[in-house]
Design a protein around this motif. Structure first.
Motif, short mmCIF file in Angstrom:
data_model
loop_
_atom_site.label_atom_id
_atom_site.label_comp_id
_atom_site.label_asym_id
_atom_site.label_seq_id
_atom_site.Cartn_x
_atom_site.Cartn_y
_atom_site.Cartn_z
N GLU A 171 -3.25 -3.15 0.04
CA GLU A 171 -2.04 -2.95 1.02
C GLU A 171 -2.47 -2.28 2.52
O GLU A 171 -3.50 -1.33 2.33
CB GLU A 171 -0.98 -1.87 0.38
N ASP A 173 -0.86 -1.30 6.67
CA ASP A 173 0.18 -0.89 7.34
C ASP A 173 0.22 -1.78 8.38
O ASP A 173 -0.47 -2.88 8.59
CB ASP A 173 0.12 0.55 7.86
N GLU A 174 1.53 -1.80 9.32
CA GLU A 174 1.55 -2.72 10.21
C GLU A 174 0.76 -2.73 11.54
O GLU A 174 0.29 -3.66 12.27
CB GLU A 174 3.08 -2.36 10.97
N GLY A 194 4.81 -7.03 2.00
CA GLY A 194 4.78 -5.80 0.87
C GLY A 194 5.94 -4.85 1.29
O GLY A 194 7.14 -5.25 1.63
N ARG A 195 5.83 -3.60 0.65
CA ARG A 195 6.98 -2.73 0.66
C ARG A 195 7.17 -2.44 2.37
O ARG A 195 6.47 -3.02 3.29
CB ARG A 195 6.68 -1.45 0.13
N GLU A 196 8.23 -1.92 2.60
CA GLU A 196 8.64 -1.74 4.10
C GLU A 196 7.77 -1.15 4.67
O GLU A 196 6.92 -0.06 4.47
CB GLU A 196 10.02 -0.92 4.13
N HIS A 198 4.88 -2.32 5.46
CA HIS A 198 3.46 -2.72 5.03
C HIS A 198 3.05 -4.03 4.56
O HIS A 198 4.12 -4.99 4.36
CB HIS A 198 3.27 -1.89 3.75
N TRP A 199 1.81 -4.47 4.39
CA TRP A 199 1.55 -6.00 4.17
C TRP A 199 0.51 -5.92 3.13
O TRP A 199 -0.29 -4.63 3.05
CB TRP A 199 1.19 -6.57 5.42
N GLN A 200 0.17 -6.96 2.63
CA GLN A 200 -1.11 -7.12 1.60
C GLN A 200 -2.10 -8.25 2.33
O GLN A 200 -1.58 -9.39 2.72
CB GLN A 200 -0.30 -7.97 0.24
#
Length: 257
Positions: A171, A173-174, A194-196, A198-200
């Motif tokens: 994970e 972040d932006e 991913g979750r708000e 965030h990205w994988q």
């Protein structure tokens, strides 16, 4: 926890058949505690005697009798030609190459992607430590160019990417993603939502992409997740998430055929 009595295990890549090499995990070493197993990281909180024994076992499993050469890894895009320095005088770099028989190149990782490369016909090999920063800064391309300078041919070089953190475990972040998008919007496909906020991130495919840009025609990815496989591999991110005081490192080794 890993049984220290287990034999050393080395994963092999089909594209490197005939080349002494191995992607090692944590099985088969003498370290105990949080770094139990085959910890080879000089920066880990581990007994120096255990690290030395683990390194000797690793080399014996891949290239018996060879002289181990490593670098002081700093998450850079730099590659050097292997020399005869000792551990205290290792150059700061994240990849090294050689055309010398009897030398085994070593890269340590704990989630970053290890890359092993070879031109069998030229007798030239390389090893690179490719975390996101090193890959972003061109460590794959630098290693290929250094191999070519020793007589390798771009169209004969093959590469294997060893165990590293998988997209499902990575994970970011932006801001992390923005670095890549600023370089090339097409790099967005290496990120899954991913979750708000965030990205994988898909490190292994991104490293393969950089190798392809360097002209490597045959690239094999082992697709083993260091974060998820606790018994098999050390993981910096797993140790960080658990707030552990230290973490082990594993070796990826290659020698001239």
């Amino acid at each position: 926890m890993v049984e220290v009595s287990n034999p050393v295990e080395a994963l092999h890549a089909d594209v490197l058949t005939g080349v002494p090499h191995g992607f090692l995990g944590r099985r088969g070493g003498v370290s105990t505690g949080a770094v139990a197993g085959l910890n080879v990281g000089l920066g880990a909180d581990d007994a120096r005697e255990a690290i030395a024994e683990n390194r000797a076992r690793a080399v014996a499993a891949v290239a018996p009798g060879a002289r181990l050469v490593t670098v002081y890894q700093v998450h850079s895009g730099d590659c050097v030609v292997a020399g005869d320095w000792d551990d205290a005088h290792r150059p700061h770099a994240d990849a090294l190459v050689t055309d010398k028989p009897g030398v085994v190149l070593g890269i340590v990782t704990a989630d970053c992607a290890p890359i092993l490369l070879a031109d069998v016909q030229a007798g030239v090999v390389g090893a690179a430590h490719a975390g996101w920063k090193g890959a972003f800064c061109g460590v794959a391309e630098a290693t290929v160019e250094a191999m070519i300078a020793l007589g390798a041919s771009r169209n004969r070089i093959v590469a294997a990417i060893g165990p590293c953190i998988a997209q499902a475990s990575y994970e970011v972040d932006e801001g992390f993603r923005a670095r890549f998008i600023a370089q090339d919007e097409a790099l967005g496909h290496f990120f899954a939502a991913g979750r708000e906020g965030h990205w994988q991130f898909a490190l292994e495919p991104y490293v393969a992409h950089r190798l392809a840009l360097a002209g490597v025609g045959q690239i094999e990815s082992l697709s083993r997740d260091t974060y998820a496989d606790e018994e098999g591999f050390f993981s910096f991110r797993r140790a960080t998430h658990r707030q552990e005081a230290t973490y082990g490192r594993q070796f990826s080794l290659i020698a001239c055929p």
